[in-house]
Structures are given as structure tokens and as C-alpha cells.
Design an enzyme around this catalytic site. Structure first.
Site: not given
Length: 535
Positions: A427, A446
Site C-alpha cells: 500500500h 504490511c
């Protein structure tokens, strides 16, 4: 087969001849009956081998006198002689020991036991060289890799029906990376036999214009490492500076051409330690012995980059931030398939972050983290002032938390989804300043991307003639929008402290989570060792 193995192999053939003569000396019928009974008894403890031999009426495939039996023996012993090339535990596959055991097998019962033993060795070798010595998750729990183990019965059945040498040669990974790592391993082993990289470089900062013994030691070490040509200079000149820069680039360091503390520490890592990293990388490559996908995304955690690969060539590269070093924030390793991206995403806060980080803040101040909505089980926003957060703990907190789409959203303006049980994805991020750091371990697990828009354009380029225009038409609405990838892309999150560039250049990175050190210790416990080879 290596040159070293060829010399030993001629000795195997002489010994095998004696073994075959011994087999022919007993009465044929009695020998066959006793042999098959011994095979049945010894295979009974192994379900796959029991079924394999039962289907062929307990006839052997290794210890007979036919040309097929000889071909299988020769191919197996030849593969065993080269087991060390692949970084396998050579004591398990010592051809001399195995030949001595073959020669010592005098009776039909002993020959039957030897027949089954060779099949067991074949199956163990096949697994070791094909899919790895270790079970990765048992060594490092954060390795969630689905290793493509082959069925043992299917493996030996296929071998019996195939060209023995060709079948054994097909077992190691066929990936270009494995071939390059194998080549570099053998090169480092030859270098070790010649004394490695020589004396370490004495401490102290070195840069252009410096001179003295430390510069000479640096020059000699760079030459031995292959980062500069031979030189007689005793001054830190342009050639040494260029060699230092090449070294820095190959080790993920700032290529400023100055030997500071970090560069000096990396330069003085012994060749033996670097060889261990290569052996670990080969084991890791065996855990992934399946097609990666002609187009795939490769995220090497230690390298802090995410790469779109097309036919083994990088077509897009961006810097990444990975999970922090804390044990509960490290990024896991696994493979999955990217199916879609979300433009203007909401951030649904993971429960671990809610209860560990945000709940204590809310207990001190109900208006803390006010940019994040608190919702009930039906998704309705609650009034913070009406809640006594002090009555809750990590186990009974009943609410969820969500940050709506915005430029300040923790996920930035786009996220790339490959749905998985670990809740890991790639992301954007508003914290752009972190990408300038050399070591980028800051996330909750992440993978944050430095160039997420460009990453999206490249992925969308396969399904629209104007990927940038398409992307921004959705972005400009400010609404959360899912965009499916017409051709889903495999994603591989890996951890390699040793890897090669497609040009063949060997690279090394810091073992930021300490995982490769643990894998090396586990390999060493299985009998894997660093070796030096001459010739």
C-alpha cells in the site's frame, strides 16, 4: 558430474563389479525368493515403499544385474557424489560409505535390505535437493511458505520409469536464480581454498586521498572480492573509490565511495560467512521449487524493494518499508495472488493495533486518535463520550476502528490486495520520509511502497491503453473504489540475504530479522557445512 566426482566414480564401478559377481554366486531361485522376502520385510516399515515394491512383486531396481539396474545405481551414486555442490549434508550421501555397504552385503537378506535402503536414500535425496532439507515454518514461524512437496510413491515410481540420470538432474530447482546461486557457491568455495578475501581492513574512515596500510588492505580485499582490477596504488584513488561504490551497491549501502563504519563492517565480513548466506539462499530457493509466474511481484524484505518481474527481468522497481524488528510486527514470508487494488481505501485497523496501541490511548483520553472512527458490530459510528473505555481490555473490547479515505489515511491513496489470512498487503503511505532511510523496518507488517501510483500504472497497463488516466479518474472521485486485475499477478514475499542480479552479480543484505542465522544453524545441525574446494 564434477571433475572431482568423475575420479571417484571410476572407483565405484570397480567396486560395483565385485558386488554383482557376489550376487550371481548363489543358486538363483533360492536367492530370488530370499531377496524378495527381505525386500518385503524391510519395506514394510515405509508405506510408500511397501506399496511400490508390492506392485512389482518385490523385484529390486538397484541391486540387480541388468543394464537398467546398473544405470540407476550409477546415476544415484553420481548424484550423491555431487550432493555437496547443492549444499546438502554430504555425510548422508557419502558414495564411499554406500559402496562399502554394497560390497559387504553377501546374503540375499542383506542384499534385500540394501535394496530398500537405496530407495530410502533416493527418496531422502530427492526431497532434500528438490524441496529443501528443512521444514521452514518449524525453524522460523514467520515463514508461511507452502512448500511443494512431491508424493514419495509417485516420485520413485516416476524415477523407475524414467531415464535415471535425466530424472535426477531434473530434481533441483530449474529457476535461473538457483543456477546463479549454485555457480556463485562453487566460486566462493574455490576462493576459500585460496585463502578467501585475505586480511581484514583495519578500522577508521577511508576516503579519496587517504594512504597507508589500511588503504593497501582495502585495495587487496576489493581485488580479491572482484570489485576492482589489480592495482599497485597505495593511495585511495579513483579506482579504489569506484571499487568501493560497486561493493556498496552490491550490499545495499549508500554508494558514496567512502568507507565509513557500515561499509567497513560489511567489507570485513568473512567469505565463509557470505558462503553460508548463499547456501541458505539455495535452501530457500528449494522451498519455492515451482513456477513463479511469467509476470510476478517479488518483495525481498531484506532488500527493501518491491519489483514487478517479467520473464526474470525487472520491469518496475520501487523502494519499500517492511515490518519493524519487534517479533509481533515482522513481515511474514509467503506467496499469494494479487487480485485487485483499492483506490481511496479505508483503513480497517487490525485488532492487534486497536488493543495494543489505541485502547490505552482511549483510556487516557476518549478523544484520542480522533481521525479514526469507532464503530459497533453493525458498522455504526459510536459516540466516544458515551463510552467508558476503562472497563475494557484486550480480550473484551467490543468495537472496531476505521479511518475513512483521505490523503492522511494510514494506507495512503491505494492498496494492492492479495487476500490472505495474515492481513498483509502492499500500500501507499503518507509517511514518505521513511523511504530515504537505508534500513526501512517501520510498519506493522504490511509492505509500504514509495511509488504506489506508478506501481498501479504498471499493473493496469495490461488492461487499459491509458493506465494513468484510468487510475486518476477513480482517484479524483475521492470514493473508495475496487479495481480488479484482469490477469491476477502472483506475489512472493521473500527474505534473501544473498541473491543475484539477473546479470549474475552476487548481492548481500543485512539479516534484519535474524532469520537466515537461524536457518543456517538448523542446516548445520543437519550436517550441512561450508567447504573449500581446489581445482
Amino acid at each position: 558430474m564434477s571433475v572431482l566426482s568423475a575420479n571417484r566414480f571410476s572407483l565405484f564401478m570397480v567396486a560395483l563389479l565385485g558386488f554383482v559377481v557376489t550376487m550371481l554366486s548363489a543358486p538363483a531361485d533360492a536367492q530370488v525368493t530370499a531377496f524378495r522376502q527381505a525386500v518385503a520385510e524391510n519395506a514394510a516399515r515405509d508405506e510408500a515403499l511397501a506399496e511400490f515394491y508390492r506392485a512389482r512383486d518385490f523385484e529390486g531396481i538397484w541391486t540387480g544385474t541388468t543394464s537398467r539396474d546398473r544405470a540407476r545405481r550409477n546415476a544415484l551414486l553420481g548424484a550423491f557424489a555431487d550432493a555437496g555442490d547443492h549444499g546438502l549434508p554430504t555425510a548422508d550421501y557419502d558414495p564411499d560409505r554406500i559402496m562399502a555397504q554394497l560390497q559387504a552385503a553377501d546374503t540375499p537378506a542383506e542384499k534385500g535390505a540394501m535394496e530398500v535402503y537405496l530407495s530410502q536414500l533416493f527418496l531422502q535425496y530427492a526431497r532434500d535437493v528438490q524441496t529443501g532439507i528443512l521444514r521452514p515454518g518449524a525453524v522460523v514461524s514467520a515463514i508461511k511458505r507452502d512448500v511443494p512437496y512431491r508424493g514419495r510413491l509417485a516420485l520413485i515410481t516416476a524415477f523407475e520409469r524414467s531415464s535415471p540420470a535425466g530424472f535426477l538432474a531434473s530434481l533441483p530447482p530449474s529457476s535461473p536464480e538457483y543456477a546463479r546461486l549454485l555457480r556463485e557457491k562453487l566460486r566462493l568455495e574455490r576462493l576459500l581454498a585460496e585463502g578467501g578475501w585475505g586480511a581484514p581492513v583495519p578500522g577508521g574512515r577511508l576516503e579519496t586521498g587517504a594512504s597507508g596500510p589500511a588503504v593497501v588492505a582495502l585495495r587487496d580485499r576489493l581485488v580479491r572480492m572482484g570489485y576492482m582490477n589489480r592495482s599497485a596504488t597505495q593511495v585511495y584513488d579513483a579506482a579504489i573509490q569506484a571499487g568501493v561504490q560497486r561493493f556498496q551497491q552490491a550490499h545495499g549501502l549508500n554508494p558514496d565511495g567512502i568507507v565509513g563504519e557500515g561499509t567497513l563492517r560489511a567489507i570485513n565480513v568473512p567469505a565463509q560467512t557470505r558462503l553460508q548466506s548463499v547456501i541458505v539462499a539455495m535452501e530457500r530457493e528449494r522451498w519455492m521449487n515451482r513456477p513463479r509466474g511469467s509476470r510476478h511481484i517479488w518483495v525481498n524484505l531484506t532488500d527493501f524493494h518491491a519489483i514487478i518481474m517479467d520473464n526474470d527481468n525487472p520491469t518496475f522497481v520501487t523502494r519499500s518499508v517492511i515490518g519493524a524488528r519487534d517479533s509481533d510486527r515482522q513481515s511474514p514470508e509467503f506467496s499469494d495472488v494479487m487480485e485487485f487494488m483499492v483506490i481511496n481505501p479505508s483503513w480497517y485497523v487490525p485488532r492487534s493495533i486497536i488493543t495494543k496501541e489505541y485502547l490505552p490511548m482511549l483510556q487516557r483520553n476518549p478523544n484520542a486518535v480522533s481521525h479514526i472512527e469507532i464503530t459497533d458490530s453493525r458498522g455504526r459510528r459510536i459516540n466516544r463520550g458515551a463510552v467508558d473505555f476503562s472497563q475494557y481490555n484486550r480480550s473484551n473490547f467490543p468495537y472496531s476502528m476505521r479511518q475513512p479515505p483521505s490523503r492522511g489515511n494510514a494506507l495512503g491513496l491505494v492498496k494492492f490486495m492479495f487476500p490472505n489470512q495474515y492481513n498483509i498487503y502492499l500500500h501507499d503511505t503518507p509517511a514518505k520520509n521513511l523511504f530515504s532511510r537505508q534500513t526501512r523496518t517501520f510498519s506493522h507488517g504490511c509492505i509500504r511502497l514509495n511509488d504506489p501510483f506508478e506501481f498501479a500504472y504498471e499493473l493496469l497497463s495490461r488492461q487499459t491503453s491509458d493506465p494513468q488516466g484510468f487510475f486518476h479518474s477513480r482517484l479524483d472521485t475521492g470514493r473508495e473504489t475496487r479495481v480488479d486485475l484482469e490477469d491476477p499477478v502472483p506475489v512472493h514475499i521473500v527474505y534473501r540475504t544473498a541473491f543475484t542480479h539477473t546479470t549474475g552479480q552476487l548481492n548481500f543484505r543485512e539479516d534484519v530479522y535474524g532469520r537466515d542465522a537461524r536457518i543456517w544453524r538448523a542446516l548445520a545441525n543437519e550436517g550441512v557445512a561450508v567447504r573449500a574446494i581446489g581445482g
